[in-house]
Enzyme design. Sequence first.
Site, PDB file in Angstrom:
ATOM      1  N   SER A 166      -6.465   9.873  -0.070  1.00 22.21           N
ATOM      2  CA  SER A 166      -6.514  10.389  -1.427  1.00 22.21           C
ATOM      3  C   SER A 166      -5.528   9.682  -2.339  1.00 22.21           C
ATOM      4  O   SER A 166      -5.541   9.908  -3.536  1.00 22.21           O
ATOM      5  CB  SER A 166      -6.234  11.886  -1.438  1.00 22.21           C
ATOM      6  OG  SER A 166      -4.980  12.161  -0.855  1.00 22.21           O
ATOM      7  N   THR A 176       0.861  -1.191   0.000  1.00 23.27           N
ATOM      8  CA  THR A 176       0.000   0.000   0.000  1.00 23.27           C
ATOM      9  C   THR A 176       0.896   1.239   0.000  1.00 23.27           C
ATOM     10  O   THR A 176       1.220   1.774  -1.044  1.00 23.27           O
ATOM     11  CB  THR A 176      -0.974   0.001   1.195  1.00 23.27           C
ATOM     12  OG1 THR A 176      -0.249  -0.281   2.401  1.00 23.27           O
ATOM     13  CG2 THR A 176      -2.057  -1.043   1.016  1.00 23.27           C
ATOM     14  N   GLU A 179       7.210   4.756   7.239  1.00 23.32           N
ATOM     15  CA  GLU A 179       6.724   5.937   6.522  1.00 23.32           C
ATOM     16  C   GLU A 179       7.553   7.171   6.869  1.00 23.32           C
ATOM     17  O   GLU A 179       7.620   7.587   8.020  1.00 23.32           O
ATOM     18  CB  GLU A 179       5.250   6.156   6.832  1.00 23.32           C
ATOM     19  CG  GLU A 179       4.374   5.089   6.199  1.00 23.32           C
ATOM     20  CD  GLU A 179       2.929   5.133   6.587  1.00 23.32           C
ATOM     21  OE1 GLU A 179       2.112   4.519   5.864  1.00 23.32           O
ATOM     22  OE2 GLU A 179       2.592   5.757   7.614  1.00 23.32           O
ATOM     23  N   THR A 229       2.428  -7.451  12.974  1.00 24.22           N
ATOM     24  CA  THR A 229       2.317  -6.016  12.729  1.00 24.22           C
ATOM     25  C   THR A 229       2.345  -5.656  11.252  1.00 24.22           C
ATOM     26  O   THR A 229       2.828  -4.599  10.901  1.00 24.22           O
ATOM     27  CB  THR A 229       3.465  -5.294  13.446  1.00 24.22           C
ATOM     28  OG1 THR A 229       4.693  -5.883  13.024  1.00 24.22           O
ATOM     29  CG2 THR A 229       3.360  -5.427  14.934  1.00 24.22           C
ATOM     30  N   ASN A 274       0.614  10.252   5.777  1.00 26.06           N
ATOM     31  CA  ASN A 274      -0.632   9.917   6.454  1.00 26.06           C
ATOM     32  C   ASN A 274      -1.701  10.989   6.312  1.00 26.06           C
ATOM     33  O   ASN A 274      -2.904  10.685   6.360  1.00 26.06           O
ATOM     34  CB  ASN A 274      -0.354   9.610   7.911  1.00 26.06           C
ATOM     35  CG  ASN A 274       0.271   8.246   8.082  1.00 26.06           C
ATOM     36  OD1 ASN A 274      -0.407   7.228   7.974  1.00 26.06           O
ATOM     37  ND2 ASN A 274       1.585   8.199   8.277  1.00 26.06           N
TER      38      ASN A 274
END
Length: 408
Positions: free
Chosen positions: A408, A156, A280, A193, A403
């Site tokens: 979007s 993702t 991230e 996780t 995040n």
Amino acid sequence: MDLTPSPLARPFPALPVIDGVTLRVARAGYKTWDRSDLTYVELAAGCAVAGVFTKSACASSEVEMGRAQVEQGRARALIVNAGNSNAFTGYRGREAVEQIVAQVAEALHCQGDEVFVSSTGVIGVPLPKDKARAGVAAVLGADTCGWEDAASAIGTTDTFTKGAAAAAFIGDQRVELAGIIKGSGMIAPDMATMLGYVFTDAAVDPAFLQEMLSKANEATFSCITVDGDTSTSDTVLLFATGMAGNAPLTAWDDPGADAFYAALHDVCRELALLVVRDGEGAQKFIEIAVTGAADDASARRVGLAIANSPLVKTAIAGGDANWGRVVMAVGKAGEPADRDRLSIGFGGTWAARDGQPVADYNEAPVAEHLAGQDIRIEVDLGLGEGRATVWTCDLTHGYISINADYRS
């Protein structure tokens, strides 16, 4: 969303063919992206399975079903979608999973509880049944593919594909292990996780397979954190096709059991560390080694308190050798600690020893260490023999950007 590869990325390795494992990918279109987002794995009849799952009280239907399925110990297929987590979707989410299971089971002429389903993506949006049906039909008829294609399709916010491999000998028989994983954010150590899948051609009794995976998980996947948040969908599954022809492993004293576990641990550890390297917005990979704790469990909790501290993580992001923030994190962990015995170091240089700043402390080598990408923090509590290592990454503006734009 900018998914420029992480500066900590590692190239996708060459993974071995696992007898009894067939891979396919297709596009279901759960999000408006032009890429494959559905991975299908067909498994040989009689394949053993073990799994660990999120402890989230808001787990998805896929997780709830998987928890029950692993108890029967057999698998014939795995299907993973990226783009929609199907979590917090009530009976509609459950019905979508049941539809996928029935569709695959019919194609394979197997029992529904042998078909495992995972989903990852946005929470709170029911998995569209029409897209699910069309996606499954497409992937069942797709050409076979390789490991990297399968790893790419489950991602993702991942910025690079992740895989690992190892081998072991059980008697005279060589067995292979290969694993893929996705994970970048919403990563905290709570059973599992991320979405991770490990495959082996070894023959292993399902109960023993579960015992080994649970043990490996505690030392690897449950020792990493990116942001302290545990997903609703986290799953790690281990499949053993038994096609290598070895004498089946059933207990720790079986010849080859230790070697197989060591290989499994290596694969799980590498996959776990790759998730941290793709945290991230991450710019730095951080290893935190805690020694001298009351016991190993206490050491792990101290390590995680440090790893989850935004103040520690932002200091590392800025290359600031602020060891006082580590002191703070140790003190808040709720574990046995003695201020006057505490020692803290960075990259092999001690900044504080036995509760005091080192008299001749030179910050220059620490600053040089913190300017790099791989950071090590050492903490000695001076209380006992407990030790643990946990892994995390720094906290940067990139995490906020990813995040803030996620849906979007």
